[in-house]
Design a protein around this motif. Sequence first.
Motif, PDB file in Angstrom:
ATOM      1  N   LYS A   1       0.793  -1.228   0.000  1.00 10.03           N
ATOM      2  CA  LYS A   1       0.000   0.000   0.000  1.00 10.03           C
ATOM      3  C   LYS A   1       0.834   1.291   0.000  1.00 10.03           C
ATOM      4  CE  LYS A   1      -4.003  -1.988  -0.103  1.00 10.03           C
ATOM      5  NZ  LYS A   1      -4.750  -2.311   1.086  1.00 10.03           N
ATOM      6  N   PRO A   2       1.691   1.489  -1.016  1.00 10.35           N
ATOM      7  CA  PRO A   2       2.222   2.833  -1.234  1.00 10.35           C
ATOM      8  C   PRO A   2       1.064   3.749  -1.602  1.00 10.35           C
ATOM      9  CG  PRO A   2       2.601   1.484  -3.171  1.00 10.35           C
ATOM     10  CD  PRO A   2       2.017   0.570  -2.116  1.00 10.35           C
ATOM     11  N   THR A   3       1.290   5.041  -1.552  1.00 15.03           N
ATOM     12  CA  THR A   3       0.219   5.970  -1.934  1.00 15.03           C
ATOM     13  C   THR A   3      -0.069   5.875  -3.428  1.00 15.03           C
ATOM     14  OG1 THR A   3       1.281   7.470  -0.341  1.00 15.03           O
ATOM     15  CG2 THR A   3      -0.640   8.298  -1.515  1.00 15.03           C
ATOM     16  N   PHE A   4       1.003   5.785  -4.219  1.00 23.31           N
ATOM     17  CA  PHE A   4       0.887   5.739  -5.679  1.00 23.31           C
ATOM     18  C   PHE A   4       1.796   4.656  -6.246  1.00 23.31           C
ATOM     19  CE2 PHE A   4      -0.407  10.124  -4.975  1.00 23.31           C
ATOM     20  CZ  PHE A   4      -1.288  10.412  -6.005  1.00 23.31           C
ATOM     21  N   ILE A   5       1.406   4.111  -7.399  1.00 19.33           N
ATOM     22  CA  ILE A   5       2.328   3.428  -8.281  1.00 19.33           C
ATOM     23  C   ILE A   5       2.439   4.288  -9.537  1.00 19.33           C
ATOM     24  CG2 ILE A   5       2.052   1.094  -7.400  1.00 19.33           C
ATOM     25  CD1 ILE A   5      -0.058   0.570  -9.532  1.00 19.33           C
ATOM     26  N   LYS A   6       3.629   4.289 -10.127  1.00 16.73           N
ATOM     27  CA  LYS A   6       3.939   5.270 -11.179  1.00 16.73           C
ATOM     28  C   LYS A   6       4.501   4.571 -12.401  1.00 16.73           C
ATOM     29  CE  LYS A   6       7.136   9.202 -11.772  1.00 16.73           C
ATOM     30  NZ  LYS A   6       8.115  10.060 -11.053  1.00 16.73           N
ATOM     31  N   THR A   7       4.156   5.050 -13.571  1.00 23.48           N
ATOM     32  CA  THR A   7       4.498   4.370 -14.815  1.00 23.48           C
ATOM     33  C   THR A   7       5.975   4.408 -15.160  1.00 23.48           C
ATOM     34  OG1 THR A   7       4.080   6.361 -16.122  1.00 23.48           O
ATOM     35  CG2 THR A   7       2.235   4.823 -15.827  1.00 23.48           C
ATOM     36  N   SER A   8       6.629   5.566 -14.970  1.00 25.33           N
ATOM     37  CA  SER A   8       7.928   5.780 -15.613  1.00 25.33           C
ATOM     38  C   SER A   8       8.729   6.876 -14.926  1.00 25.33           C
ATOM     39  CB  SER A   8       7.730   6.204 -17.080  1.00 25.33           C
ATOM     40  OG  SER A   8       6.633   5.560 -17.681  1.00 25.33           O
ATOM     41  N   THR A   9      10.048   6.858 -15.183  1.00 27.69           N
ATOM     42  CA  THR A   9      10.897   7.961 -14.723  1.00 27.69           C
ATOM     43  C   THR A   9      10.902   9.117 -15.716  1.00 27.69           C
ATOM     44  OG1 THR A   9      12.863   7.105 -15.851  1.00 27.69           O
ATOM     45  CG2 THR A   9      12.491   6.367 -13.571  1.00 27.69           C
ATOM     46  N   GLY A  10      10.641   8.813 -16.985  1.00 31.37           N
ATOM     47  CA  GLY A  10      10.844   9.800 -18.037  1.00 31.37           C
ATOM     48  C   GLY A  10      12.258   9.748 -18.593  1.00 31.37           C
ATOM     49  N   PHE A  11      13.106   8.901 -18.001  1.00 34.65           N
ATOM     50  CA  PHE A  11      14.488   8.764 -18.457  1.00 34.65           C
ATOM     51  C   PHE A  11      14.733   7.416 -19.132  1.00 34.65           C
ATOM     52  CE2 PHE A  11      14.796  12.343 -15.776  1.00 34.65           C
ATOM     53  CZ  PHE A  11      16.003  12.985 -15.994  1.00 34.65           C
ATOM     54  N   GLY A  12      13.720   6.567 -19.219  1.00 35.21           N
ATOM     55  CA  GLY A  12      13.867   5.256 -19.842  1.00 35.21           C
ATOM     56  C   GLY A  12      13.640   5.325 -21.338  1.00 35.21           C
ATOM     57  N   THR A  13      13.445   4.164 -21.942  1.00 33.87           N
ATOM     58  CA  THR A  13      13.244   4.100 -23.395  1.00 33.87           C
ATOM     59  C   THR A  13      11.811   4.422 -23.805  1.00 33.87           C
ATOM     60  OG1 THR A  13      12.836   1.719 -23.220  1.00 33.87           O
ATOM     61  CG2 THR A  13      15.088   2.413 -23.716  1.00 33.87           C
ATOM     62  N   GLY A  14      10.925   4.557 -22.831  1.00 31.78           N
ATOM     63  CA  GLY A  14       9.537   4.905 -23.113  1.00 31.78           C
ATOM     64  C   GLY A  14       8.899   5.510 -21.880  1.00 31.78           C
ATOM     65  N   GLY A  15       7.797   6.230 -22.072  1.00 31.19           N
ATOM     66  CA  GLY A  15       7.111   6.872 -20.962  1.00 31.19           C
ATOM     67  C   GLY A  15       5.751   6.265 -20.707  1.00 31.19           C
ATOM     68  N   ALA A  16       4.858   7.098 -20.212  1.00 29.79           N
ATOM     69  CA  ALA A  16       3.517   6.632 -19.876  1.00 29.79           C
ATOM     70  C   ALA A  16       2.727   6.293 -21.136  1.00 29.79           C
ATOM     71  CB  ALA A  16       2.782   7.710 -19.091  1.00 29.79           C
ATOM     72  N   THR A  17       1.911   5.247 -21.025  1.00 33.84           N
ATOM     73  CA  THR A  17       0.960   4.919 -22.079  1.00 33.84           C
ATOM     74  C   THR A  17      -0.415   4.724 -21.446  1.00 33.84           C
ATOM     75  OG1 THR A  17       1.205   2.502 -21.952  1.00 33.84           O
ATOM     76  CG2 THR A  17       2.762   3.707 -23.373  1.00 33.84           C
ATOM     77  N   VAL A  18      -1.437   5.011 -22.225  1.00 35.07           N
ATOM     78  CA  VAL A  18      -2.803   4.795 -21.750  1.00 35.07           C
ATOM     79  C   VAL A  18      -3.019   3.329 -21.413  1.00 35.07           C
ATOM     80  CG1 VAL A  18      -5.222   4.805 -22.487  1.00 35.07           C
ATOM     81  CG2 VAL A  18      -3.788   6.813 -22.902  1.00 35.07           C
ATOM     82  N   GLU A  19      -2.452   2.445 -22.222  1.00 37.05           N
ATOM     83  CA  GLU A  19      -2.620   1.009 -22.000  1.00 37.05           C
ATOM     84  C   GLU A  19      -2.037   0.594 -20.653  1.00 37.05           C
ATOM     85  OE1 GLU A  19      -3.232   2.094 -26.010  1.00 37.05           O
ATOM     86  OE2 GLU A  19      -1.391   2.379 -24.838  1.00 37.05           O
ATOM     87  N   ASP A  20      -0.879   1.126 -20.309  1.00 40.15           N
ATOM     88  CA  ASP A  20      -0.265   0.784 -19.030  1.00 40.15           C
ATOM     89  C   ASP A  20      -1.076   1.315 -17.861  1.00 40.15           C
ATOM     90  OD1 ASP A  20       1.849  -0.803 -19.799  1.00 40.15           O
ATOM     91  OD2 ASP A  20       3.308   0.836 -19.883  1.00 40.15           O
ATOM     92  N   VAL A  21      -1.574   2.540 -17.991  1.00 39.78           N
ATOM     93  CA  VAL A  21      -2.393   3.100 -16.907  1.00 39.78           C
ATOM     94  C   VAL A  21      -3.646   2.246 -16.709  1.00 39.78           C
ATOM     95  CG1 VAL A  21      -3.764   5.089 -16.161  1.00 39.78           C
ATOM     96  CG2 VAL A  21      -1.512   5.449 -17.196  1.00 39.78           C
ATOM     97  N   LYS A  22      -4.277   1.845 -17.797  1.00 37.32           N
ATOM     98  CA  LYS A  22      -5.467   0.987 -17.701  1.00 37.32           C
ATOM     99  C   LYS A  22      -5.126  -0.352 -17.060  1.00 37.32           C
ATOM    100  CE  LYS A  22      -8.185   2.854 -21.566  1.00 37.32           C
ATOM    101  NZ  LYS A  22      -8.716   2.579 -22.931  1.00 37.32           N
ATOM    102  N   LEU A  23      -3.993  -0.921 -17.434  1.00 38.19           N
ATOM    103  CA  LEU A  23      -3.567  -2.199 -16.861  1.00 38.19           C
ATOM    104  C   LEU A  23      -3.346  -2.056 -15.355  1.00 38.19           C
ATOM    105  CD1 LEU A  23      -2.525  -5.144 -17.167  1.00 38.19           C
ATOM    106  CD2 LEU A  23      -0.258  -4.163 -17.557  1.00 38.19           C
ATOM    107  N   MET A  24      -2.619  -1.028 -14.952  1.00 36.10           N
ATOM    108  CA  MET A  24      -2.348  -0.809 -13.533  1.00 36.10           C
ATOM    109  C   MET A  24      -3.640  -0.573 -12.765  1.00 36.10           C
ATOM    110  SD  MET A  24       1.005   1.571 -14.270  1.00 36.10           S
ATOM    111  CE  MET A  24       1.582   1.963 -12.621  1.00 36.10           C
ATOM    112  N   LYS A  25      -4.538   0.210 -13.347  1.00 39.88           N
ATOM    113  CA  LYS A  25      -5.821   0.500 -12.705  1.00 39.88           C
ATOM    114  C   LYS A  25      -6.655  -0.764 -12.551  1.00 39.88           C
ATOM    115  CE  LYS A  25      -8.967   3.446 -11.162  1.00 39.88           C
ATOM    116  NZ  LYS A  25      -8.761   4.207  -9.902  1.00 39.88           N
TER     117      LYS A  25
END
Length: 233
Positions: free
Chosen positions: A158-182
């Motif tokens: 139970k962290p407060t948030f889970i987060k998609t990306s650092t912005g420093f990797g090979t890719g960032g946030a995607t709608v598909e990933d947010v939907k999967l996490m949700k």
Amino acid sequence: MNMNKNEITPEKLAKMIDQTLLKPYVTLDDLREHCEKAKEYNFKTVAINNAPVPFCKKVLEGSDVLCDAAVSFPLGQCTIDTKVFEAKDVIEKGAGEVDYVVNIVELKSGNWDYVEEEMRRIVEACNEKGVTSKVIFENCYLTDDEKKKLCEIALKVKPTFIKTSTGFGTGGATVEDVKLMKSCVGDAVKIKAAGGIRDYDTAMAMIEAGASRIGTSAGVKIVDECRARMAEK
């Protein structure tokens, strides 16, 4: 609960934004300007590296904008003890929120007990001080099964948030990933989308997919676009 565009005012949107300045070559004048702009727009936080937290906290005095510190950023390749110390140290120095990067080597090696212990200890360090905790998955390097497993651990810790990306990797946030996490965590853990979110439409797509926080260096542009859209109605 997912939000839609009709529920989002510029003021509400600003309070969903971690206004980011994580480049390693900025000056203190850049950071001061960044914090002054964050105060003007009343963002939720300024997302910054650890060393300038005391400086930025002083600039932010008189506002409710928080310092959001990046721990073990951007690679996550520090020991658990180091990450916990870093989190505690930056909280003591004024951070109101902490984003840390998971140890992707241990994750990719299937050492899920390690990943869980790391998450638990960092989240506990944040909880002890009433500080928001965010776990950065860095989804661009993970399979969907690995993302789901991380979500399962987050449901236990139970962290407060889970987060998609650092912005420093090979890719960032995607709608598909947010939907999967949700779909995995529901409303039990919040979701932060970050990485490559540079305009209003992209930010709103992430929010409608289930994100309740946006990490971006384009917060000013995004809120201004929101105001312009509302003015057109």
